[in-house]
Motif scaffolding. Structure first.
Motif, PDB file in Angstrom:
ATOM      1  N   LYS A  65       7.252  -2.572   8.278  1.00 16.04           N
ATOM      2  CA  LYS A  65       7.313  -2.933   6.857  1.00 16.04           C
ATOM      3  C   LYS A  65       7.478  -4.448   6.717  1.00 16.04           C
ATOM      4  O   LYS A  65       6.770  -5.097   5.949  1.00 16.04           O
ATOM      5  CB  LYS A  65       8.455  -2.191   6.163  1.00 16.04           C
ATOM      6  CG  LYS A  65       8.334  -2.199   4.663  1.00 16.04           C
ATOM      7  CD  LYS A  65       9.234  -1.155   4.038  1.00 16.04           C
ATOM      8  CE  LYS A  65       8.833  -0.921   2.593  1.00 16.04           C
ATOM      9  NZ  LYS A  65       9.568   0.187   1.987  1.00 16.04           N
ATOM     10  N   LEU A  66       8.401  -5.007   7.472  1.00 16.63           N
ATOM     11  CA  LEU A  66       8.605  -6.455   7.450  1.00 16.63           C
ATOM     12  C   LEU A  66       7.388  -7.179   8.026  1.00 16.63           C
ATOM     13  O   LEU A  66       6.957  -8.211   7.493  1.00 16.63           O
ATOM     14  CB  LEU A  66       9.873  -6.832   8.231  1.00 16.63           C
ATOM     15  CG  LEU A  66      10.186  -8.327   8.292  1.00 16.63           C
ATOM     16  CD1 LEU A  66      10.354  -8.914   6.895  1.00 16.63           C
ATOM     17  CD2 LEU A  66      11.423  -8.562   9.142  1.00 16.63           C
ATOM     18  N   ALA A  67       6.820  -6.627   9.081  1.00 19.98           N
ATOM     19  CA  ALA A  67       5.635  -7.248   9.686  1.00 19.98           C
ATOM     20  C   ALA A  67       4.486  -7.320   8.686  1.00 19.98           C
ATOM     21  O   ALA A  67       3.765  -8.319   8.625  1.00 19.98           O
ATOM     22  CB  ALA A  67       5.206  -6.459  10.928  1.00 19.98           C
ATOM     23  N   ALA A  68       4.330  -6.278   7.874  1.00 21.15           N
ATOM     24  CA  ALA A  68       3.264  -6.279   6.868  1.00 21.15           C
ATOM     25  C   ALA A  68       3.501  -7.367   5.821  1.00 21.15           C
ATOM     26  O   ALA A  68       2.555  -8.039   5.385  1.00 21.15           O
ATOM     27  CB  ALA A  68       3.168  -4.908   6.213  1.00 21.15           C
ATOM     28  N   VAL A  69       4.755  -7.568   5.430  1.00 22.89           N
ATOM     29  CA  VAL A  69       5.075  -8.612   4.451  1.00 22.89           C
ATOM     30  C   VAL A  69       4.836  -9.999   5.053  1.00 22.89           C
ATOM     31  O   VAL A  69       4.278 -10.886   4.400  1.00 22.89           O
ATOM     32  CB  VAL A  69       6.531  -8.453   3.949  1.00 22.89           C
ATOM     33  CG1 VAL A  69       6.940  -9.641   3.100  1.00 22.89           C
ATOM     34  CG2 VAL A  69       6.676  -7.160   3.183  1.00 22.89           C
ATOM     35  N   SER A 108       0.848  -1.209   0.000  1.00 16.02           N
ATOM     36  CA  SER A 108       0.000   0.000   0.000  1.00 16.02           C
ATOM     37  C   SER A 108       0.880   1.254   0.000  1.00 16.02           C
ATOM     38  O   SER A 108       2.077   1.187   0.307  1.00 16.02           O
ATOM     39  CB  SER A 108      -0.906  -0.004   1.229  1.00 16.02           C
ATOM     40  OG  SER A 108      -0.136   0.173   2.406  1.00 16.02           O
ATOM     41  N   PRO A 109       0.291   2.413  -0.322  1.00 19.21           N
ATOM     42  CA  PRO A 109       1.079   3.655  -0.277  1.00 19.21           C
ATOM     43  C   PRO A 109       1.698   3.899   1.105  1.00 19.21           C
ATOM     44  O   PRO A 109       2.845   4.343   1.213  1.00 19.21           O
ATOM     45  CB  PRO A 109       0.061   4.741  -0.629  1.00 19.21           C
ATOM     46  CG  PRO A 109      -0.985   4.044  -1.425  1.00 19.21           C
ATOM     47  CD  PRO A 109      -1.047   2.653  -0.864  1.00 19.21           C
ATOM     48  N   GLU A 110       0.941   3.581   2.157  1.00 15.11           N
ATOM     49  CA  GLU A 110       1.457   3.766   3.522  1.00 15.11           C
ATOM     50  C   GLU A 110       2.676   2.869   3.743  1.00 15.11           C
ATOM     51  O   GLU A 110       3.673   3.277   4.338  1.00 15.11           O
ATOM     52  CB  GLU A 110       0.346   3.441   4.524  1.00 15.11           C
ATOM     53  CG  GLU A 110       0.706   3.697   5.959  1.00 15.11           C
ATOM     54  CD  GLU A 110      -0.419   3.339   6.922  1.00 15.11           C
ATOM     55  OE1 GLU A 110      -0.233   3.588   8.110  1.00 15.11           O
ATOM     56  OE2 GLU A 110      -1.451   2.817   6.488  1.00 15.11           O
ATOM     57  N   TRP A 111       2.622   1.641   3.257  1.00 14.34           N
ATOM     58  CA  TRP A 111       3.726   0.693   3.394  1.00 14.34           C
ATOM     59  C   TRP A 111       4.943   1.172   2.603  1.00 14.34           C
ATOM     60  O   TRP A 111       6.064   1.129   3.085  1.00 14.34           O
ATOM     61  CB  TRP A 111       3.265  -0.695   2.919  1.00 14.34           C
ATOM     62  CG  TRP A 111       4.321  -1.746   2.997  1.00 14.34           C
ATOM     63  CD1 TRP A 111       4.652  -2.492   4.083  1.00 14.34           C
ATOM     64  CD2 TRP A 111       5.181  -2.175   1.939  1.00 14.34           C
ATOM     65  NE1 TRP A 111       5.659  -3.370   3.777  1.00 14.34           N
ATOM     66  CE2 TRP A 111       6.006  -3.183   2.450  1.00 14.34           C
ATOM     67  CE3 TRP A 111       5.340  -1.804   0.604  1.00 14.34           C
ATOM     68  CZ2 TRP A 111       6.960  -3.838   1.692  1.00 14.34           C
ATOM     69  CZ3 TRP A 111       6.291  -2.459  -0.163  1.00 14.34           C
ATOM     70  CH2 TRP A 111       7.103  -3.454   0.381  1.00 14.34           C
ATOM     71  N   ARG A 112       4.695   1.639   1.376  1.00 19.43           N
ATOM     72  CA  ARG A 112       5.803   2.114   0.533  1.00 19.43           C
ATOM     73  C   ARG A 112       6.490   3.333   1.147  1.00 19.43           C
ATOM     74  O   ARG A 112       7.684   3.542   0.949  1.00 19.43           O
ATOM     75  CB  ARG A 112       5.291   2.437  -0.873  1.00 19.43           C
ATOM     76  CG  ARG A 112       4.894   1.193  -1.644  1.00 19.43           C
ATOM     77  CD  ARG A 112       4.661   1.475  -3.125  1.00 19.43           C
ATOM     78  NE  ARG A 112       3.746   2.582  -3.411  1.00 19.43           N
ATOM     79  CZ  ARG A 112       2.439   2.448  -3.637  1.00 19.43           C
ATOM     80  NH1 ARG A 112       1.885   1.253  -3.588  1.00 19.43           N
ATOM     81  NH2 ARG A 112       1.701   3.510  -3.904  1.00 19.43           N
ATOM     82  N   ALA A 113       5.755   4.116   1.903  1.00 25.22           N
ATOM     83  CA  ALA A 113       6.328   5.321   2.523  1.00 25.22           C
ATOM     84  C   ALA A 113       7.220   4.991   3.717  1.00 25.22           C
ATOM     85  O   ALA A 113       8.035   5.820   4.127  1.00 25.22           O
ATOM     86  CB  ALA A 113       5.202   6.256   2.969  1.00 25.22           C
ATOM     87  N   LEU A 114       7.089   3.784   4.266  1.00 26.60           N
ATOM     88  CA  LEU A 114       7.913   3.408   5.420  1.00 26.60           C
ATOM     89  C   LEU A 114       9.363   3.220   5.009  1.00 26.60           C
ATOM     90  O   LEU A 114       9.663   2.791   3.894  1.00 26.60           O
ATOM     91  CB  LEU A 114       7.395   2.099   6.036  1.00 26.60           C
ATOM     92  CG  LEU A 114       6.043   2.125   6.742  1.00 26.60           C
ATOM     93  CD1 LEU A 114       5.625   0.720   7.132  1.00 26.60           C
ATOM     94  CD2 LEU A 114       6.092   3.028   7.964  1.00 26.60           C
TER      95      LEU A 114
END
Length: 108
Positions: A42-46, A29-35
């Motif tokens: 970021k890793l937790a989301a993946v 997501s855009p929020e993830w890409r901004a991290l």
């Protein structure tokens, strides 16, 4: 490609991680890409996305297995000699109608 995905094994692995991932950010997501790449979220989301993919894949595997079992059982049903079975049941019913004393009974 055929493979067997087991979500429970993935879930257990994630639970054993020293810093169990916990985020509401969606990978990609855009929020993830901004991290920042070093941000643990970021890793937790993946990891969360991978775990979810495994869960969805296992659900789909089960659906395909159930569908295959259903198709197989319907194929077997279609192959049965229903006319002969119907005649055997009618003959049995007629026999017991003429000879009710010969019908099996439960022992008391």
């Amino acid at each position: 490609m055929s493979y067997d995905v087991n979500w429970e094994a993935v879930r257990d692995f994630v639970y054993r991680l020293p810093a169990r991932p916990n985020t509401t950010i969606i990978a990609g997501s855009p929020e993830w890409r901004a991290l920042d790449d070093q941000d643990p979220q970021k890793l937790a989301a993946v990891i969360t996305a991978g775990s979810r993919w495994c869960l969805e894949e296992e659900i789909e595997q089960r659906r395909r297995r159930r569908e295959a079992q259903k198709d197989m059982s319907m194929g077997l049903l279609e192959e049965l000699p229903w006319k002969k079975i119907r005649q055997q049941m009618a003959d049995r019913d007629a026999f017991y109608k003429k000879n009710p004393d010969l019908r099996r009974r439960r022992a008391s």
